[in-house]
Design a protein around this motif. Structure first.
Motif, PDB file in Angstrom:
ATOM      1  N   LEU A  63       0.857  -1.184   0.000  1.00 46.65           N
ATOM      2  CA  LEU A  63       0.000   0.000   0.000  1.00 46.65           C
ATOM      3  C   LEU A  63       0.894   1.234   0.000  1.00 46.65           C
ATOM      4  CD1 LEU A  63      -2.771   1.451   0.359  1.00 46.65           C
ATOM      5  CD2 LEU A  63      -2.440   1.221   2.823  1.00 46.65           C
ATOM      6  N   ILE A  64       0.718   2.073  -1.030  1.00 51.77           N
ATOM      7  CA  ILE A  64       1.498   3.307  -1.133  1.00 51.77           C
ATOM      8  C   ILE A  64       0.540   4.471  -0.905  1.00 51.77           C
ATOM      9  CG2 ILE A  64       2.857   4.748  -2.691  1.00 51.77           C
ATOM     10  CD1 ILE A  64       3.613   2.018  -4.091  1.00 51.77           C
ATOM     11  N   SER A  65       0.841   5.295   0.096  1.00 50.75           N
ATOM     12  CA  SER A  65      -0.099   6.360   0.457  1.00 50.75           C
ATOM     13  C   SER A  65       0.541   7.731   0.410  1.00 50.75           C
ATOM     14  CB  SER A  65      -0.645   6.130   1.869  1.00 50.75           C
ATOM     15  OG  SER A  65      -1.471   5.007   1.882  1.00 50.75           O
ATOM     16  N   PHE A  66      -0.242   8.690  -0.060  1.00 51.03           N
ATOM     17  CA  PHE A  66       0.178  10.085  -0.018  1.00 51.03           C
ATOM     18  C   PHE A  66      -0.925  10.881   0.654  1.00 51.03           C
ATOM     19  CE2 PHE A  66       0.277  14.416  -1.627  1.00 51.03           C
ATOM     20  CZ  PHE A  66       1.598  14.757  -1.367  1.00 51.03           C
ATOM     21  N   VAL A  67      -0.537  11.750   1.586  1.00 50.76           N
ATOM     22  CA  VAL A  67      -1.522  12.592   2.271  1.00 50.76           C
ATOM     23  C   VAL A  67      -1.189  14.056   1.993  1.00 50.76           C
ATOM     24  CG1 VAL A  67      -2.690  13.121   4.437  1.00 50.76           C
ATOM     25  CG2 VAL A  67      -1.669  10.847   4.108  1.00 50.76           C
ATOM     26  N   ALA A  68      -2.090  14.771   1.334  1.00 49.66           N
ATOM     27  CA  ALA A  68      -1.874  16.182   1.010  1.00 49.66           C
ATOM     28  C   ALA A  68      -2.398  17.068   2.135  1.00 49.66           C
ATOM     29  CB  ALA A  68      -2.576  16.538  -0.296  1.00 49.66           C
ATOM     30  N   GLY A  69      -1.914  18.287   2.182  1.00 44.09           N
ATOM     31  CA  GLY A  69      -2.482  19.285   3.089  1.00 44.09           C
ATOM     32  C   GLY A  69      -1.828  19.399   4.443  1.00 44.09           C
ATOM     33  N   ARG A  70      -0.526  19.080   4.517  1.00 46.37           N
ATOM     34  CA  ARG A  70       0.152  19.191   5.815  1.00 46.37           C
ATOM     35  C   ARG A  70       0.164  20.631   6.318  1.00 46.37           C
ATOM     36  NH1 ARG A  70       5.344  15.702   4.402  1.00 46.37           N
ATOM     37  NH2 ARG A  70       4.319  15.742   2.369  1.00 46.37           N
ATOM     38  N   PHE A  71       0.155  21.594   5.368  1.00 45.37           N
ATOM     39  CA  PHE A  71       0.203  23.006   5.789  1.00 45.37           C
ATOM     40  C   PHE A  71      -1.008  23.409   6.615  1.00 45.37           C
ATOM     41  CE2 PHE A  71      -2.976  25.402   3.404  1.00 45.37           C
ATOM     42  CZ  PHE A  71      -3.369  24.481   2.450  1.00 45.37           C
ATOM     43  N   THR A  72      -2.132  22.697   6.443  1.00 51.60           N
ATOM     44  CA  THR A  72      -3.344  23.091   7.175  1.00 51.60           C
ATOM     45  C   THR A  72      -3.174  22.930   8.682  1.00 51.60           C
ATOM     46  OG1 THR A  72      -4.313  20.883   6.964  1.00 51.60           O
ATOM     47  CG2 THR A  72      -4.880  22.474   5.258  1.00 51.60           C
ATOM     48  N   GLU A  73      -2.200  22.131   9.087  1.00 49.63           N
ATOM     49  CA  GLU A  73      -1.994  21.929  10.526  1.00 49.63           C
ATOM     50  C   GLU A  73      -1.473  23.179  11.216  1.00 49.63           C
ATOM     51  OE1 GLU A  73       0.207  18.348  11.465  1.00 49.63           O
ATOM     52  OE2 GLU A  73      -0.717  17.339   9.770  1.00 49.63           O
ATOM     53  N   THR A  74      -0.906  24.085  10.439  1.00 46.25           N
ATOM     54  CA  THR A  74      -0.355  25.298  11.038  1.00 46.25           C
ATOM     55  C   THR A  74      -1.405  26.414  11.091  1.00 46.25           C
ATOM     56  OG1 THR A  74       0.444  26.064   8.901  1.00 46.25           O
ATOM     57  CG2 THR A  74       1.972  24.750  10.203  1.00 46.25           C
ATOM     58  N   LEU A  75      -2.603  26.131  10.599  1.00 49.83           N
ATOM     59  CA  LEU A  75      -3.660  27.144  10.596  1.00 49.83           C
ATOM     60  C   LEU A  75      -4.609  26.930  11.769  1.00 49.83           C
ATOM     61  CD1 LEU A  75      -4.485  26.952   6.799  1.00 49.83           C
ATOM     62  CD2 LEU A  75      -3.179  28.715   7.949  1.00 49.83           C
ATOM     63  N   PRO A  76      -5.362  27.966  12.152  1.00 46.35           N
ATOM     64  CA  PRO A  76      -6.321  27.790  13.249  1.00 46.35           C
ATOM     65  C   PRO A  76      -7.323  26.680  12.951  1.00 46.35           C
ATOM     66  CG  PRO A  76      -6.061  30.112  12.694  1.00 46.35           C
ATOM     67  CD  PRO A  76      -5.327  29.335  11.647  1.00 46.35           C
TER      68      PRO A  76
END
Lengths: 298, 413
Positions: free
Chosen positions: A236-249
Motif C-alpha cells: 500500500l502506497i499512500s500520499f496525504v496532502a495538506g500538511r500546511f493546514t496543521e499550522t492554521l487555526p
C-alpha cells in the motif's frame, strides 16, 4: 478482473438527459463501455446518443437486465433517485452529484446498508477499470488513455482531480491500473477506503494500491488499522496532502468539505504516522510514488 | 456549514417550544440602560459573534443595575472576539440556576448517523466531562430512517439517573431539539448549559446552531440569517477575499474560484482542484517557497472568473511571483485559463521577463494554451512535468529572480 466495474456491469444512468450526463454518456460509449438504459421522468421514449430513455427505473429494469445505477440528478433529487434505484433491486449505485444535503445522505446510506447495497459517492468523479474498458462518471473525459492504462495497481483517491493525476503517476512509473476510484469529496460517503481495500485484497488482478488522501475524516486511520490487522496484505502506497493546514487555526476548511480538521483527529501528519507504523509505504513528496511503485513492483 | 448567531438560534428554539431566557439585542452601549429596564432584574450580556468559548474570551458579562449594564456593554462593544469586532450584544435575563445540563445533536461521520449527546454535568467543556466522568455522558445514535422516538429521548436521560417530572421535561426538550435538527437540516445543535432553574423550569441558556449549506435551498427562511462564507476562514473575510467571493458569485454556476489570504508569503498561488491545491501548497513550502494565499479553482471556469481571481491574487501586497498549476483535468479548458491569466498579468503591467511565473496546466485545448502562454512570454508546461517538479521550478525561479535583483542592485551602487 477488476473491482466494482467489469464487463458484467449493466448500467443505467439516472438523469441521463441533463447537460453533463449527456456528455458523459457520449464519452463513456466512445470509450467502449455499454450503457443499457437511461432514466429521466417525463422523457421516456426518447434516446441519448442511442441509449433508450425511460420514465422510471422500474420501467428500465422491466426491459433490460440492470445491476448498476449511475446517479446524475441535481442535489435536491439525489435522495429520491437513490431510493428509486434501491427500490428496483439494484445493488450497486454510483453517485456523481455534488452538494447533496447531509441528512439526505445519512438516510440513503442507512437504507443502503440495510438492503445490502454498495454505494460509491456522492461527489465522485468516477470509477474506471481500463483493462475492461469500463467506466462510470466523467473520469478520463474524452482523453482516457492519457492517465488510465490497464495494469495491476489499484487507485483510491479522495480528490476527483487527483484520481487522474495519481493514475497518471502510475503510468509514468511504467505500470497501469486495475481500477481507479474517486471515492467522493464529501464527509458522508458510501464506500470508504477500507471497503475498497477489502475488494482490492480479493482481486487477483491487483498487485498493489496507491491512495491519495486529504486532511479530515478517520479514513486513513481506519486504513492503517485494517492493514495492521492483516485485512490488506498487498503493498500500500499512500500520499496525504495538506500538511500546511496543521499550522492554521482549527476549524478552517480547505479542499473538500470532508477535509476539515477538528480536535486533533484527521491531521495529515498523524495519518502518515499511523499508515507508516502499519507498514504502508508513505510518500513524502507526491513524486515519490513513482520510485516506491518501481521499488515494490519492479 | 453555516452558523447562526445566538439570538436567531434562540428564536428558532422558542418557536419550537424550547424555553429560552427573555432577551434583547442591542447595537450600541447607549441602548443598554433601557434594555436593562425592560428585562427587570439581573442580566447577562453576551457578544454576538460567530465564535465558540466566549466565556473564556471574556465576552460574557453580568450586570445587576442599569449603570452596570451600560458599563459592561461599553466593554463588550470595544472588544474583538476571535478576530470578530463586536457589533451586537445579546442582553438576557439572568437565570436562577439549580442545575446545569448539556445537550447536543450532530452527525457522527464514522457511524453515518445523527448522534445525541447528553450530560448531567453541563456548563463546561463536554469533551472534558467525557474524559473525566464518562458515566455522566450519554450518547444516543438515532436511526435516521425512523427518527427519534420520544421514549428513546427519555431512556437517554433516565440512564443518566434523571427521574420524575425532570425526566419528562428533559425528554421533551430533546425530542423538540431533534425536530429542529431534522426540520432545518442542522449540522450542529448544542445547548450548554441547559439550565434547571430554581422554580424547576428547563431553559436553554445558550444555543449554538449551524446548518448544512447544501440544504439551504429548502430553507429560504434561513438564507438571510446564516453567516455565509465564514466556514472557510478563522477570521472575517479580508477585502481581497470579499472581492474573490464577488468574482465567484458573478457567475456562480460555471466553475469555482476560491481564495484565502495567508499571513505573509510572496508567491501568488493560483491553483486548481481541491486535492491538487493542497498538494501544491505543501510542495511549494517543502521546497522553501512561501505562498501568499491559498486558492482553488476548477470545474471549467469562464475567462472572467480566471481573470478576476488572478487579479485578486496578484493584488495582495508582497506578491512577487505567480504559480498557476492544476492536476491533469478532462474538463478544464486550459486555453480559457490562459486567456484569463494573461489578461490579468497585462492589466497589472506585470512583465513576465522579470516577474517569475510558472504554469502547469494539462487539460482541454492544451496546444492553444501553450501558444498563448508562449506569445505572452510565460513559462508553460503541460503534462511533461509532474506537480512536484512544477513547484520546484517555481521556487527556483523565485530564487533566481530575486537573487539577481539584489546582485544588480549592488552593482548600481
Amino acid at each position: 478482473m477488476a473491482i466494482l466495474l467489469d464487463r458484467n456491469s449493466k448500467i443505467v444512468i439516472q438523469g441521463i438527459t441533463g447537460r453533463e450526463a449527456s456528455m458523459v454518456t457520449r464519452h463513456t460509449l466512445d470509450y467502449g463501455t455499454p450503457i443499457v438504459a437511461g432514466v429521466t421522468p417525463g422523457k421516456g421514449g426518447s434516446d441519448v446518443h442511442g441509449v433508450p430513455v425511460y420514465d422510471t427505473v422500474k420501467a428500465a429494469c422491466a426491459e433490460h437486465e440492470i445491476n448498476t445505477a449511475v446517479v446524475y440528478v441535481p442535489p435536491a433529487f439525489v435522495y429520491d433517485a437513490v431510493l428509486e434505484a434501491i427500490g428496483s433491486g439494484i445493488k450497486f449505485i454510483f453517485i456523481a452529484t455534488e452538494n447533496v444535503p447531509q441528512l439526505d445522505a445519512v438516510k440513503f446510506l442507512a437504507l443502503a446498508r440495510r438492503e445490502g447495497v454498495r454505494i460509491v459517492g456522492p461527489n465522485s468523479v468516477g470509477i474506471i477499470s481500463p483493462g475492461e474498458r469500463m467506466k462510470v462518471g466523467a473520469i478520463g473525459g474524452d482523453n482516457v488513455e492519457r492517465c488510465f492504462v490497464p495494469g495491476h495497481v489499484g487507485v483510491i483517491s479522495r480528490s476527483g482531480g487527483m484520481t487522474a493525476e495519481t493514475s497518471w503517476m502510475v503510468k509514468k512509473a511504467g505500470f497501469g491500473v486495475s481500477t481507479s476510484i474517486s471515492i467522493g469529496g464529501d464527509p458522508l460517503i458510501g464506500s470508504t477506503p477500507v471497503d475498497l481495500l477489502e475488494l482490492f485484497e480479493n482481486d487477483p488482478d491487483t498487485h498493489a494500491v496507491v491512495t491519495f488522501s486529504e486532511p479530515g475524516t478517520r479514513f486513513e486511520e481506519d486504513m492503517a488499522e485494517f492493514v495492521a490487522r492483516g485485512g490488506f496484505t498487498k503493498p500500500l502506497i499512500s500520499f496525504v496532502a495538506g500538511r500546511f493546514t496543521e499550522t492554521l487555526p482549527e476549524g478552517t476548511v480547505f479542499g473538500h468539505a470532508g477535509a476539515m480538521i477538528s480536535g486533533g483527529t484527521g491531521k495529515p501528519s498523524q495519518k502518515m504516522k499511523k499508515l507508516r507504523e502499519a507498514g504502508a509505504y508513505v510518500a513524502e513528496q507526491f513524486d515519490d510514488i513513482i520510485t516506491l511503485l518501481q521499488q515494490v513492483l519492479g | 456549514m453555516a452558523r447562526l448567531l445566538e439570538d436567531l438560534s434562540k428564536n428558532l428554539f422558542k418557536q419550537s417550544g424550547i424555553p429560552v431566557p427573555q432577551n434583547i439585542v442591542i447595537t450600541g452601549a447607549g441602548e443598554a440602560e433601557e434594555a436593562f429596564a425592560r428585562l427587570n432584574g439581573a442580566v447577562v450580556l453576551k457578544a454576538l459573534v460567530p465564535v465558540g468559548k466566549r466565556g473564556k474570551a471574556g465576552a460574557i458579562k453580568f450586570a445587576r443595575s442599569a449603570a452596570e449594564a451600560r458599563e459592561m456593554a461599553e466593554q463588550l462593544f470595544g472588544m474583538t472576539v476571535g478576530f470578530y469586532r463586536v457589533e451586537q450584544v445579546l442582553m438576557e435575563e439572568m437565570l436562577d440556576i439549580k442545575e446545569e445540563y448539556y445537550l447536543s445533536i450532530t452527525i457522527d461521520k464514522a457511524n453515518k448517523t445523527p448522534v445525541i449527546i447528553a450530560s448531567t454535568k453541563g456548563g463546561m467543556d463536554v469533551e472534558e466531562v467525557n474524559r473525566e466522568h464518562p458515566e455522566l455522558v450519554g450518547k444516543l445514535w438515532v436511526d435516521p430512517l425512523l427518527g427519534l422516538c420520544d421514549y428513546q429521548a427519555r431512556e437517554l436521560w433516565s440512564e443518566l439517573g434523571v427521574t420524575g417530572r425532570l425526566l419528562q421535561k428533559l425528554g421533551s426538550v430533546t425530542s423538540k431539539l431533534y425536530r429542529i435538527f431534522e426540520g432545518n437540516d442542522a449540522y450542529l445543535l448544542e445547548i450548554n448549559p441547559l439550565v434547571l432553574t430554581l422554580d424547576d423550569q428547563v431553559v436553554a441558556a445558550d444555543a449554538v446552531m449551524s446548518v448544512d449549506d447544501s440544504a439551504l435551498f429548502r430553507h429560504p427562511q434561513l438564507l438571510a440569517k446564516v453567516q455565509m462564507g465564514t466556514e472557510r476562514a478563522w477570521r472575517p473575510l479580508t477585502e481581497l477575499e470579499k472581492e474573490a467571493v464577488a468574482v465567484n458569485e458573478a457567475d456562480p454556476y460555471r466553475g469555482t474560484a476560491r481564495y484565502t489570504e495567508m499571513d505573509g508569503g510572496d508567491i501568488g498561488f493560483m491553483c486548481g482542484g481541491g486535492g491538487g491545491s493542497l498538494l501544491l501548497f505543501d510542495a511549494l513550502r517543502s521546497q522553501g517557497g512561501e505562498p501568499a494565499n491559498y486558492s482553488e479553482f476548477g470545474g471549467n471556469p469562464p475567462e472572467d472568473k480566471v481573470y478576476g481571481l488572478t487579479k485578486v491574487i496578484l493584488s495582495k501586497p508582497g506578491v512577487k511571483g505567480l504559480f498557476v498549476a492544476q492536476n491533469i483535468t478532462n474538463n478544464t479548458q486550459v486555453d480559457v485559463v490562459a486567456r484569463g491569466v494573461i489578461r490579468a498579468v497585462k492589466d497589472l503591467n506585470i512583465d513576465p521577463a522579470v516577474f517569475p511565473i510558472v504554469v502547469r496546466e494539462a487539460g482541454v485545448n492544451e496546444a492553444e494554451a501553450r501558444e498563448l502562454f508562449s506569445e505572452a512570454g510565460i513559462e508553460y508546461y503541460g503534462d511533461e512535468i509532474t506537480l512536484t517538479e512544477a513547484a520546484r521550478k517555481m521556487v527556483e525561479k523565485m530564487a533566481t529572480a530575486y537573487r539577481q535583483e539584489i546582485a544588480s542592485g549592488k552593482e548600481g551602487r
